[in-house]
Structures are given as structure tokens and as C-alpha cells.
Design a protein around this motif. Structure first.
Motif, mmCIF file in Angstrom:
data_model
loop_
_atom_site.group_PDB
_atom_site.id
_atom_site.type_symbol
_atom_site.label_atom_id
_atom_site.label_comp_id
_atom_site.label_asym_id
_atom_site.label_seq_id
_atom_site.Cartn_x
_atom_site.Cartn_y
_atom_site.Cartn_z
ATOM 1 N N ASP A 76 78.755 113.120 -35.825
ATOM 2 C CA ASP A 76 78.680 112.177 -34.701
ATOM 3 C C ASP A 76 77.523 111.177 -34.766
ATOM 4 O OD1 ASP A 76 81.000 113.190 -33.495
ATOM 5 O OD2 ASP A 76 79.855 114.771 -32.504
ATOM 6 N N LYS A 77 76.857 111.047 -35.900
ATOM 7 C CA LYS A 77 75.799 110.053 -36.072
ATOM 8 C C LYS A 77 76.192 109.100 -37.199
ATOM 9 C CE LYS A 77 71.911 112.863 -34.592
ATOM 10 N NZ LYS A 77 70.634 113.445 -34.970
ATOM 11 N N GLN A 78 76.059 107.801 -36.943
ATOM 12 C CA GLN A 78 76.393 106.830 -37.981
ATOM 13 C C GLN A 78 75.369 106.914 -39.103
ATOM 14 O OE1 GLN A 78 77.063 102.852 -36.598
ATOM 15 N NE2 GLN A 78 77.741 102.145 -38.595
ATOM 16 N N VAL A 79 75.859 106.922 -40.342
ATOM 17 C CA VAL A 79 74.981 107.049 -41.506
ATOM 18 C C VAL A 79 75.323 105.988 -42.545
ATOM 19 C CG1 VAL A 79 74.621 109.531 -41.207
ATOM 20 C CG2 VAL A 79 76.482 108.748 -42.650
ATOM 21 N N ARG A 80 74.314 105.628 -43.336
ATOM 22 C CA ARG A 80 74.529 104.771 -44.507
ATOM 23 C C ARG A 80 74.603 105.664 -45.742
ATOM 24 N NH1 ARG A 80 76.263 100.523 -44.811
ATOM 25 N NH2 ARG A 80 74.919 99.653 -46.361
ATOM 26 N N GLN A 81 73.693 106.632 -45.789
ATOM 27 C CA GLN A 81 73.668 107.582 -46.897
ATOM 28 C C GLN A 81 73.012 108.856 -46.385
ATOM 29 O OE1 GLN A 81 71.709 106.175 -50.416
ATOM 30 N NE2 GLN A 81 71.916 108.112 -51.468
ATOM 31 N N GLN A 82 73.658 110.004 -46.651
ATOM 32 C CA GLN A 82 73.132 111.268 -46.138
ATOM 33 C C GLN A 82 73.633 112.412 -47.007
ATOM 34 O OE1 GLN A 82 71.114 111.450 -43.280
ATOM 35 N NE2 GLN A 82 70.785 113.555 -43.922
ATOM 36 N N GLN A 83 72.764 113.395 -47.241
ATOM 37 C CA GLN A 83 73.186 114.584 -47.978
ATOM 38 C C GLN A 83 74.116 115.406 -47.101
ATOM 39 O OE1 GLN A 83 70.110 116.873 -49.860
ATOM 40 N NE2 GLN A 83 71.475 118.600 -50.261
ATOM 41 N N LEU A 84 75.151 115.940 -47.717
ATOM 42 C CA LEU A 84 76.118 116.777 -47.012
ATOM 43 C C LEU A 84 75.720 118.244 -47.118
ATOM 44 C CD1 LEU A 84 79.385 115.084 -48.263
ATOM 45 C CD2 LEU A 84 78.521 115.065 -45.924
ATOM 46 N N HIS A 85 76.046 118.989 -46.061
ATOM 47 C CA HIS A 85 75.814 120.426 -46.033
ATOM 48 C C HIS A 85 77.090 121.116 -45.567
ATOM 49 C CE1 HIS A 85 71.557 119.919 -46.762
ATOM 50 N NE2 HIS A 85 71.558 118.954 -45.862
ATOM 51 N N ASN A 86 77.208 122.379 -45.901
ATOM 52 C CA ASN A 86 78.383 123.155 -45.525
ATOM 53 C C ASN A 86 78.675 123.017 -44.028
ATOM 54 O OD1 ASN A 86 80.477 125.010 -46.238
ATOM 55 N ND2 ASN A 86 79.323 126.601 -45.206
#
Length: 125
Positions: A76-86
Motif C-alpha cells: 500500500d505504499k508507492q515505490v520506485r525501487q524496493q527490496q521484496l520480502h516474503n
């Protein structure tokens, strides 16, 4: 192996293994995951795999927005680049994908491991 699970509410519609270094998501047919929706950009986002340790099969996964018109959202947060987690939830327009990585180390459990005064002996409280 990591995968994206396309959701329709609480129901899994399809499972997409993340087998390539880059998985493209968008409206065009040349994407790895095609979403037929005018609210989705032609090339909307991608999931990039980074190998940290080939021998131990340690990888990280990153979600990147590709300058999409309506944005890419992670939990629910807009991102440009972010690491993914399980168990992260990726939202693209009105479409949701759950990211699943069963090989991701459990950071909370790792924080509970303590080194004892005896060399090579570790314990949890």
C-alpha cells in the motif's frame, strides 16, 4: 525459488515462478506477466533478482517501477525501487500479486541467536 501469486481478493488466480533475472510486468505482450488493463502501463514494473552467494543460493529480489503512469505499490505504499520480502503485496492498478520467497532467512529468528563464551556454541534465549 521465489514466485508471484496473482490474487483476486483472497483467491490465488495463478502462480508465476521468478525464474529469470528480470521479470517484466505490463500491458504489452512482450512482458513476462501481461495484464490486460488500460490502467497498466505498457512496461509497468519489473522484479530483479540479485545473486548474493551462488554457492549457498542466496538471492534478493527487488521491485522497480518503470516510470509507470499510475505507479507501483508495495504493501500500500508507492515505490520506485524496493527490496521484496516474503508475503509482500505488490499492487499494479487494480491487480495484486503476493511475493513468496520460502528461502528468505527469518530475520527475527536470526536476531535471537546469541554467541556463548564457548567457541562455536550458539544459543537462543
Amino acid at each position: 525459488m521465489a514466485m508471484l501469486i496473482q490474487l483476486d481478493g483472497e483467491v490465488a488466480v495463478r502462480k508465476i515462478p521468478v525464474e529469470k533475472d528480470t521479470v517484466l510486468i505490463g500491458r504489452n505482450l512482450d512482458n513476462d506477466i501481461t495484464i490486460d488493463d488500460s490502467a497498466v502501463s505498457s512496461h509497468h514494473a519489473r522484479v530483479v533478482t540479485r545473486v548474493l552467494d551462488e554457492a549457498r543460493d542466496i538471492r534478493t529480489y527487488h521491485l522497480e517501477d518503470l516510470d509507470s503512469t499510475n505507479g507501483t505499490f508495495l504493501n500500500d505504499k508507492q515505490v520506485r525501487q524496493q527490496q521484496l520480502h516474503n508475503d509482500d503485496i505488490i499492487s499494479i492498478a487494480f491487480h495484486e500479486f503476493k511475493f513468496v520467497d520460502e528461502n528468505e532467512p527469518d530475520e527475527e529468528q536470526t536476531k535471537k541467536i546469541h554467541k556463548s563464551w564457548i567457541p562455536g556454541i550458539f544459543y537462543t534465549k
